[in-house]
Design an enzyme around this catalytic site. Structure first.
Site, PDB file in Angstrom:
ATOM      1  N   ALA B  35       0.820  -1.220   0.000  1.00 32.88           N
ATOM      2  CA  ALA B  35       0.000   0.000   0.000  1.00 32.88           C
ATOM      3  C   ALA B  35       0.853   1.268   0.000  1.00 32.88           C
ATOM      4  O   ALA B  35       0.396   2.323  -0.456  1.00 32.88           O
ATOM      5  CB  ALA B  35      -0.953  -0.013   1.195  1.00 32.88           C
ATOM      6  N   HIS B  37       3.710   1.698  -1.805  1.00 32.70           N
ATOM      7  CA  HIS B  37       3.969   1.948  -3.231  1.00 32.70           C
ATOM      8  C   HIS B  37       2.693   2.446  -3.925  1.00 32.70           C
ATOM      9  O   HIS B  37       2.738   3.358  -4.750  1.00 32.70           O
ATOM     10  CB  HIS B  37       4.424   0.670  -3.930  1.00 32.70           C
ATOM     11  N   SER B 185       6.613  -2.367   4.536  1.00 27.87           N
ATOM     12  CA  SER B 185       7.900  -2.642   3.893  1.00 27.87           C
ATOM     13  C   SER B 185       7.784  -3.988   3.208  1.00 27.87           C
ATOM     14  O   SER B 185       7.153  -4.911   3.758  1.00 27.87           O
ATOM     15  CB  SER B 185       9.015  -2.685   4.935  1.00 27.87           C
ATOM     16  N   ARG B 187       9.976  -6.008   3.105  1.00 28.86           N
ATOM     17  CA  ARG B 187      10.714  -6.947   3.952  1.00 28.86           C
ATOM     18  C   ARG B 187       9.893  -7.454   5.140  1.00 28.86           C
ATOM     19  O   ARG B 187      10.305  -8.400   5.815  1.00 28.86           O
ATOM     20  CB  ARG B 187      12.024  -6.313   4.444  1.00 28.86           C
TER      21      ARG B 187
END
Lengths: 285, 285
Positions: B35, B37, B185, B187
């Protein structure tokens, strides 16, 4: 012919031309213009609709013991030459415009910058590539013109534009020589009469290499030794290098190949001089 | 929505838009879109006529022991998200397109790249600034969008564009958080359930700093110590830094000033997490 200093003013004038579909040619210089620079401006004039010349003596490409302070600055004379050669716009940025407070970015072309000139002038090419990036991206021309005399510089600038996707075509124009063969350079102004006479050994060493290749010599190490000998044995000259390299990678070579260049560098007194000449393998028969 | 890989194809499509006076918005990403991006693509959609998203997992910004190999790659899912968020064009360059043979140029932002993330990830920002230069100069948008989560990255990219005269406006969009406060993130996908629970201490440390400033605390060293204590005392978390810096220079500060940011970094297991929050001096009454 107009002149500007500030980047927004430069961009406004160039953008207005681009909006009319004019092609933009750009000749970056450090001023002290001679017939070599004039040939670049004339080439841009022939190729492009709108010709921009920049004059900026870039401090970051001079080493601490080099000639930044005494580098010739003759702006009025330069502007007259630009006008005569057909420039439409001369951009004269100040150091404050190019390197404002907190400036801290650099562009480095790793391998190519470490050999030849890079060995003697360790930070020189980082200064060149950083300022050329700034100059190209401020003007955003279609084509930028560089002289073949600074052979390594144009090879590095080509590599940089390719690597960073800088949308500018690089054209390299032939070396312009004085009638006696000396490659034109703003630094020739530093030479005494006798140093200038000695300096002719640089172009003579290149002519010798060319003649030996034409006569069938294929041992490039022998060629290098002959060039080195000619320069070393000249009074007032101190040899830095005389070598033959791959035209793109600048790696030293010892056997002939299609694209190769002979490069020489020497000091005449305190003045550093460079010269070069492409060697044609076709003639190596 | 179109997709391209090659740079000439990208330029052709963008140039066609520019010729029609369309404004170009660009969102560079490494894919694995979330979300955060999407909010960048939506911002570009609101501001600009033509929206380009790039997806490229850039190898040069990963350290040798980092997660380049396992970094999530979900291109089909990413393309669906781009389409839904209103992208017009997705650019998917290959590593060979971005780093062809003999590639050897890098862009470095000296001071800003050495602190904070740069201490733990020594070559990270050189990889980022080099690839972002390439991405920006390939697309040449009017505006490029970056997330505030990578605070140091957007500060470095801003400095770089200013220093190199890259003719692109940089816009930084707010951090998007999960409902529990964790900054989004790509990650986060690596986190186990318990690591994810622990990871909440990052945003909690920032909220604590904000609350203490609002309550009148002006001793920034005290604030840093409180943030550090909160993160260090969390199971499964290993603190890297929790500090307060000048919003532009990223220099650590110990007394309040108008523009300052609290930044935290920690490992949850093997996963490196970062977060940040601007601190307002106005509320420090």
């Amino acid at each position: 012919m107009e002149t500007v200093s500030e980047i927004p003013a430069l961009r406004k004038l160039v953008d207005a031309q681009r909006k009319q579909n004019a092609s933009i040619g750009f000749v970056p210089t450090m001023g002290a213009l001679h017939a070599g620079h004039v040939s670049l401006i004339e080439a841009a004039r022939r190729d492009c609709d709108f010709v921009v010349v920049s004059i900026f003596v870039n401090p970051t490409q001079f080493g601490p013991s080099e000639d930044f302070e005494k580098y010739p600055r003759v702006v009025e004379q330069d502007l007259a030459q630009c006008h005569k050669a057909g420039a439409d716009l001369v951009w004269l940025p100040t150091t404050e415009i190019m390197y404002p407070e907190n400036f801290s970015t650099c562009v480095t072309v790793k391998t190519l910058s470490q050999v030849l000139e890079g060995k003697t002038r360790p930070d020189h090419f980082e200064g060149v590539t950083t300022v050329v990036t700034k100059l190209l991206l401020s003007c955003l021309p279609d084509v930028a013109y560089f002289g073949a005399k600074d052979y390594q510089q144009q090879a590095i600038v080509r590599r940089m534009c390719l690597d960073l996707n800088i949308p500018v075509e690089i054209k390299t124009c032939p070396i312009i020589r004085d009638t006696d063969g000396l490659a034109l350079s703003s630094r020739n102004a530093y030479l005494s009469e006798s140093e200038r006479e000695s300096a002719l050994s640089l172009s003579r060493a290149l002519i010798l290499a060319e003649e030996l290749v034409n006569a069938g010599e294929t041992d490039l190490n022998q060629l290098k030794a002959e060039m080195q000998q000619l320069i070393s044995s000249t009074p007032l000259l101190k040899l830095d290098y005389a070598t033959i390299v791959d035209a793109d990678t600048l790696e030293e070579i010892s056997t002939p190949q299609p694209a190769m260049v002979a490069l020489v560098a020497a000091y005449a007194g305190a003045t550093r001089l460079i010269d070069n000449c492409p060697l044609s393998v076709d003639s190596a028969q």
